[in-house]
Design an enzyme around this catalytic site. Structure first.
Site, PDB file in Angstrom:
ATOM      1  N   ARG A 159       0.851  -1.210   0.000  1.00 22.08           N
ATOM      2  CA  ARG A 159       0.000   0.000   0.000  1.00 22.08           C
ATOM      3  C   ARG A 159       0.878   1.247   0.000  1.00 22.08           C
ATOM      4  O   ARG A 159       2.100   1.153   0.120  1.00 22.08           O
ATOM      5  CB  ARG A 159      -0.975   0.008   1.193  1.00 22.08           C
ATOM      6  CG  ARG A 159      -0.304  -0.096   2.554  1.00 22.08           C
ATOM      7  CD  ARG A 159      -1.363  -0.409   3.618  1.00 22.08           C
ATOM      8  NE  ARG A 159      -0.757  -0.741   4.893  1.00 22.08           N
ATOM      9  CZ  ARG A 159      -0.569   0.136   5.881  1.00 22.08           C
ATOM     10  NH1 ARG A 159      -0.936   1.392   5.720  1.00 22.08           N
ATOM     11  NH2 ARG A 159      -0.021  -0.235   7.012  1.00 22.08           N
ATOM     12  N   ILE A 205       3.121   4.473  -0.575  1.00 22.61           N
ATOM     13  CA  ILE A 205       4.252   4.824  -1.434  1.00 22.61           C
ATOM     14  C   ILE A 205       4.887   3.570  -2.049  1.00 22.61           C
ATOM     15  O   ILE A 205       5.212   3.547  -3.241  1.00 22.61           O
ATOM     16  CB  ILE A 205       5.300   5.627  -0.615  1.00 22.61           C
ATOM     17  CG1 ILE A 205       4.723   7.017  -0.265  1.00 22.61           C
ATOM     18  CG2 ILE A 205       6.616   5.754  -1.369  1.00 22.61           C
ATOM     19  CD1 ILE A 205       5.571   7.821   0.716  1.00 22.61           C
ATOM     20  N   ARG A 251       3.190  -7.937   4.883  1.00 23.93           N
ATOM     21  CA  ARG A 251       3.236  -8.761   6.094  1.00 23.93           C
ATOM     22  C   ARG A 251       2.216  -9.891   6.050  1.00 23.93           C
ATOM     23  O   ARG A 251       2.386 -10.916   6.680  1.00 23.93           O
ATOM     24  CB  ARG A 251       3.066  -7.896   7.341  1.00 23.93           C
ATOM     25  CG  ARG A 251       4.363  -7.180   7.683  1.00 23.93           C
ATOM     26  CD  ARG A 251       4.289  -6.455   8.988  1.00 23.93           C
ATOM     27  NE  ARG A 251       3.452  -5.274   8.904  1.00 23.93           N
ATOM     28  CZ  ARG A 251       3.305  -4.397   9.877  1.00 23.93           C
ATOM     29  NH1 ARG A 251       3.922  -4.587  11.032  1.00 23.93           N
ATOM     30  NH2 ARG A 251       2.543  -3.325   9.729  1.00 23.93           N
ATOM     31  N   ASP A 290       8.342  -9.764   7.223  1.00 22.26           N
ATOM     32  CA  ASP A 290       8.318  -8.763   8.291  1.00 22.26           C
ATOM     33  C   ASP A 290       9.767  -8.336   8.480  1.00 22.26           C
ATOM     34  O   ASP A 290      10.614  -9.153   8.860  1.00 22.26           O
ATOM     35  CB  ASP A 290       7.756  -9.395   9.570  1.00 22.26           C
ATOM     36  CG  ASP A 290       7.627  -8.374  10.687  1.00 22.26           C
ATOM     37  OD1 ASP A 290       8.406  -7.393  10.718  1.00 22.26           O
ATOM     38  OD2 ASP A 290       6.744  -8.556  11.550  1.00 22.26           O
ATOM     39  N   VAL A 291      10.055  -7.064   8.218  1.00 20.86           N
ATOM     40  CA  VAL A 291      11.462  -6.636   8.234  1.00 20.86           C
ATOM     41  C   VAL A 291      12.069  -6.591   9.634  1.00 20.86           C
ATOM     42  O   VAL A 291      13.272  -6.383   9.775  1.00 20.86           O
ATOM     43  CB  VAL A 291      11.671  -5.267   7.523  1.00 20.86           C
ATOM     44  CG1 VAL A 291      11.277  -5.347   6.057  1.00 20.86           C
ATOM     45  CG2 VAL A 291      10.942  -4.137   8.246  1.00 20.86           C
ATOM     46  N   GLY A 314       7.856   1.128   6.684  1.00 20.71           N
ATOM     47  CA  GLY A 314       8.050   2.056   7.798  1.00 20.71           C
ATOM     48  C   GLY A 314       6.777   2.253   8.602  1.00 20.71           C
ATOM     49  O   GLY A 314       5.674   2.042   8.101  1.00 20.71           O
ATOM     50  N   TYR A 358      10.733   8.428  15.164  1.00 22.16           N
ATOM     51  CA  TYR A 358      10.624   8.386  13.693  1.00 22.16           C
ATOM     52  C   TYR A 358      11.743   9.193  13.038  1.00 22.16           C
ATOM     53  O   TYR A 358      12.404   8.729  12.103  1.00 22.16           O
ATOM     54  CB  TYR A 358       9.251   8.926  13.301  1.00 22.16           C
ATOM     55  CG  TYR A 358       8.936   8.891  11.821  1.00 22.16           C
ATOM     56  CD1 TYR A 358       8.595   7.688  11.198  1.00 22.16           C
ATOM     57  CD2 TYR A 358       8.945  10.053  11.062  1.00 22.16           C
ATOM     58  CE1 TYR A 358       8.286   7.655   9.840  1.00 22.16           C
ATOM     59  CE2 TYR A 358       8.631  10.025   9.709  1.00 22.16           C
ATOM     60  CZ  TYR A 358       8.303   8.824   9.099  1.00 22.16           C
ATOM     61  OH  TYR A 358       7.996   8.799   7.763  1.00 22.16           O
ATOM     62  N   LYS A 362      14.710   7.930  10.513  1.00 21.22           N
ATOM     63  CA  LYS A 362      14.824   8.443   9.136  1.00 21.22           C
ATOM     64  C   LYS A 362      16.169   9.141   8.914  1.00 21.22           C
ATOM     65  O   LYS A 362      16.730   9.096   7.823  1.00 21.22           O
ATOM     66  CB  LYS A 362      13.653   9.378   8.821  1.00 21.22           C
ATOM     67  CG  LYS A 362      12.301   8.660   8.808  1.00 21.22           C
ATOM     68  CD  LYS A 362      12.284   7.568   7.753  1.00 21.22           C
ATOM     69  CE  LYS A 362      10.967   6.850   7.648  1.00 21.22           C
ATOM     70  NZ  LYS A 362      10.982   5.779   6.635  1.00 21.22           N
ATOM     71  N   ILE A 420       3.030  13.222   2.012  1.00 20.42           N
ATOM     72  CA  ILE A 420       2.435  12.529   0.867  1.00 20.42           C
ATOM     73  C   ILE A 420       1.095  11.950   1.313  1.00 20.42           C
ATOM     74  O   ILE A 420       0.972  11.452   2.445  1.00 20.42           O
ATOM     75  CB  ILE A 420       3.378  11.389   0.388  1.00 20.42           C
ATOM     76  CG1 ILE A 420       4.818  11.895   0.199  1.00 20.42           C
ATOM     77  CG2 ILE A 420       2.840  10.738  -0.878  1.00 20.42           C
ATOM     78  CD1 ILE A 420       5.003  13.025  -0.807  1.00 20.42           C
TER      79      ILE A 420
HETATM   80  P1  NDP Z   1       1.803   3.269   4.870  1.00 27.21           P
HETATM   81  O1  NDP Z   1       1.524   3.281   6.323  1.00 27.21           O
HETATM   82  O2  NDP Z   1       0.712   3.539   3.882  1.00 27.21           O
HETATM   83  O3  NDP Z   1       2.527   1.871   4.460  1.00 27.21           O
HETATM   84  C1  NDP Z   1       3.585   1.378   5.219  1.00 27.21           C
HETATM   85  C2  NDP Z   1       4.062   0.094   4.609  1.00 27.21           C
HETATM   86  O4  NDP Z   1       5.123  -0.439   5.417  1.00 27.21           O
HETATM   87  C3  NDP Z   1       2.973  -0.963   4.558  1.00 27.21           C
HETATM   88  O5  NDP Z   1       3.127  -1.708   3.375  1.00 27.21           O
HETATM   89  C4  NDP Z   1       3.305  -1.811   5.771  1.00 27.21           C
HETATM   90  O6  NDP Z   1       2.849  -3.136   5.687  1.00 27.21           O
HETATM   91  C5  NDP Z   1       4.813  -1.783   5.735  1.00 27.21           C
HETATM   92  N1  NDP Z   1       5.389  -2.212   7.009  1.00 27.21           N
HETATM   93  C6  NDP Z   1       5.228  -1.659   8.232  1.00 27.21           C
HETATM   94  N2  NDP Z   1       5.906  -2.382   9.158  1.00 27.21           N
HETATM   95  C7  NDP Z   1       6.498  -3.404   8.496  1.00 27.21           C
HETATM   96  C8  NDP Z   1       7.313  -4.495   8.882  1.00 27.21           C
HETATM   97  N3  NDP Z   1       7.672  -4.694  10.155  1.00 27.21           N
HETATM   98  N4  NDP Z   1       7.747  -5.363   7.934  1.00 27.21           N
HETATM   99  C9  NDP Z   1       7.389  -5.196   6.647  1.00 27.21           C
HETATM  100  N5  NDP Z   1       6.604  -4.199   6.213  1.00 27.21           N
HETATM  101  C10 NDP Z   1       6.166  -3.314   7.130  1.00 27.21           C
HETATM  102  O7  NDP Z   1       2.997   4.306   4.706  1.00 27.21           O
HETATM  103  P2  NDP Z   1       3.491   5.209   3.491  1.00 27.21           P
HETATM  104  O8  NDP Z   1       3.269   4.541   2.199  1.00 27.21           O
HETATM  105  O9  NDP Z   1       2.991   6.575   3.718  1.00 27.21           O
HETATM  106  O10 NDP Z   1       5.046   5.227   3.824  1.00 27.21           O
HETATM  107  C11 NDP Z   1       6.001   4.428   3.149  1.00 27.21           C
HETATM  108  C12 NDP Z   1       7.378   4.902   3.582  1.00 27.21           C
HETATM  109  O11 NDP Z   1       7.508   6.304   3.256  1.00 27.21           O
HETATM  110  C13 NDP Z   1       7.612   4.784   5.070  1.00 27.21           C
HETATM  111  O12 NDP Z   1       8.954   4.412   5.321  1.00 27.21           O
HETATM  112  C14 NDP Z   1       7.366   6.207   5.558  1.00 27.21           C
HETATM  113  O13 NDP Z   1       8.047   6.471   6.739  1.00 27.21           O
HETATM  114  C15 NDP Z   1       7.876   7.017   4.399  1.00 27.21           C
HETATM  115  N6  NDP Z   1       7.357   8.366   4.328  1.00 27.21           N
HETATM  116  C16 NDP Z   1       6.022   8.619   4.195  1.00 27.21           C
HETATM  117  C17 NDP Z   1       5.572   9.927   4.125  1.00 27.21           C
HETATM  118  C18 NDP Z   1       4.146  10.283   3.949  1.00 27.21           C
HETATM  119  O14 NDP Z   1       3.845  11.484   3.966  1.00 27.21           O
HETATM  120  N7  NDP Z   1       3.238   9.353   3.757  1.00 27.21           N
HETATM  121  C19 NDP Z   1       6.494  11.049   4.221  1.00 27.21           C
HETATM  122  C20 NDP Z   1       7.866  10.677   4.368  1.00 27.21           C
HETATM  123  C21 NDP Z   1       8.263   9.384   4.410  1.00 27.21           C
HETATM  124  P3  NDP Z   1       1.430  -3.577   6.351  1.00 27.21           P
HETATM  125  O15 NDP Z   1       0.374  -3.280   5.327  1.00 27.21           O
HETATM  126  O16 NDP Z   1       1.623  -5.024   6.611  1.00 27.21           O
HETATM  127  O17 NDP Z   1       1.255  -2.758   7.597  1.00 27.21           O
END
Ligand code: NDP
Length: 238
Positions: free
Chosen positions: A16, A18, A38, A52-53, A81, A144, A148, A177
């Site tokens: 999901r 980004i 996951r 799961d990272v 993240g 966080y 980062k 975003i």
């Molecule tokens: P979402 O919360 O929409 O998605 C996060 C993704 O990370 C999901 O696919 C989730 O999987 C996965 N995830 C979380 N924990 C784990 C884990 N332990 N092992 C494997 N996968 C995991 O976040 P975004 O798309 O918004 O963010 C993506 C990245 O971009 C992140 O690193 C975030 O910090 C960074 N970011 C986002 C910003 C924003 O404005 N949205 C701004 C700056 C950076 P699951 O579906 O299983 O939970």
């Protein structure tokens, strides 16, 4: 710019937000793409492995599966993240370490695993998804922001260690975003953020994905250790 070589791409947390946009854009650019989720479930039209990272075993198993399906990982996008925002005085050690474990140590786990096969192939691209907050800090985001900021040190160290082997490591630092992560913010905070963004809007996931596709392309071969802000001007000056 010539036609790009089709690469084997792995995107963590690609089910999901980004990560999903990056996976779709990489596929559209002609690459072979697997994403991690996951649950192990794949969004329509994409291939997923369960991972799961926070678990080294899970990372190892996921890489083995990807290698069997599409060959060794040539492009790694460390995107998975989480946030657990709260003010420092209220932040438990568990809230601190769990965010670091997913966002920073998770990136270490996947990049270490990817590095071994990239070294053998003498080619690789690592892309770390950081955040504008890693550079500017964020109230309520000690955990966080630390994770980062840490990714920048990881990427730049890898760039130095592996640069001579045709392996690049770069960071994308998105601003705000529109994803589930930011949709969870209180309305007042969302409005406050928008007031600080010169572009006057949230970014889209596709605007992040485009940069990831470029960094993976043949044209980006001399870019390494870079931090690329995609934030509508929010972080200018860093
Ligand atoms: P979402 O919360 O929409 O998605 C996060 C993704 O990370 C999901 O696919 C989730 O999987 C996965 N995830 C979380 N924990 C784990 C884990 N332990 N092992 C494997 N996968 C995991 O976040 P975004 O798309 O918004 O963010 C993506 C990245 O971009 C992140 O690193 C975030 O910090 C960074 N970011 C986002 C910003 C924003 O404005 N949205 C701004 C700056 C950076 P699951 O579906 O299983 O939970």
């Amino acid at each position: 710019m010539g036609t790009d070589t089709s690469r084997s791409v792995l995107v963590t947390g690609g089910n999901r937000g980004i990560g999903l946009a990056i996976a779709r854009a990489m596929l559209a650019a002609g690459h072979k793409v697997t994403l991690t989720s996951r649950s192990g479930e794949a969004p329509e039209g994409l291939t997923a492995v369960k991972c799961d990272v926070t678990s080294e075993e899970s990372v190892k198993a996921a890489f083995a599966e990807v290698e069997a399906q599409q060959g060794r990982v040539e492009v790694l996008v460390a995107n998975a993240g989480i946030t657990a925002d709260t003010l420092l005085l209220r932040m438990s050690e568990e809230q601190f370490t769990s965010v670091l474990d997913t966002n920073l140590t998770g990136a270490y786990r996947v990049s270490k695993r990817a590095a071994s096969s990239m070294l053998r192939a003498r080619w690789g691209r690592m892309i770390f998804i950081s955040s504008v907050v890693g550079l500017s800090g964020g109230a309520g985001q000690v955990n966080y922001a630390a994770s980062k900021a840490g990714l920048i040190g990881v990427a730049r160290s890898i760039a130095r260690e592996l640069g001579s082997r045709n392996i690049t490591a770069n960071v994308i630092a998105p601003g705000f975003i529109d994803t589930e992560m930011t949709q969870g913010l209180p309305e007042a905070r969302r409005a406050e953020i928008l007031g600080q963004v010169p572009a006057g809007r949230y970014g889209s996931v596709d605007e992040i994905a485009a940069a990831a596709v470029f960094l993976a392309s043949d044209s980006a071969s001399y870019i390494t250790g870079a931090v690329i802000p995609i934030d509508g001007g929010l972080g200018m000056g860093h």
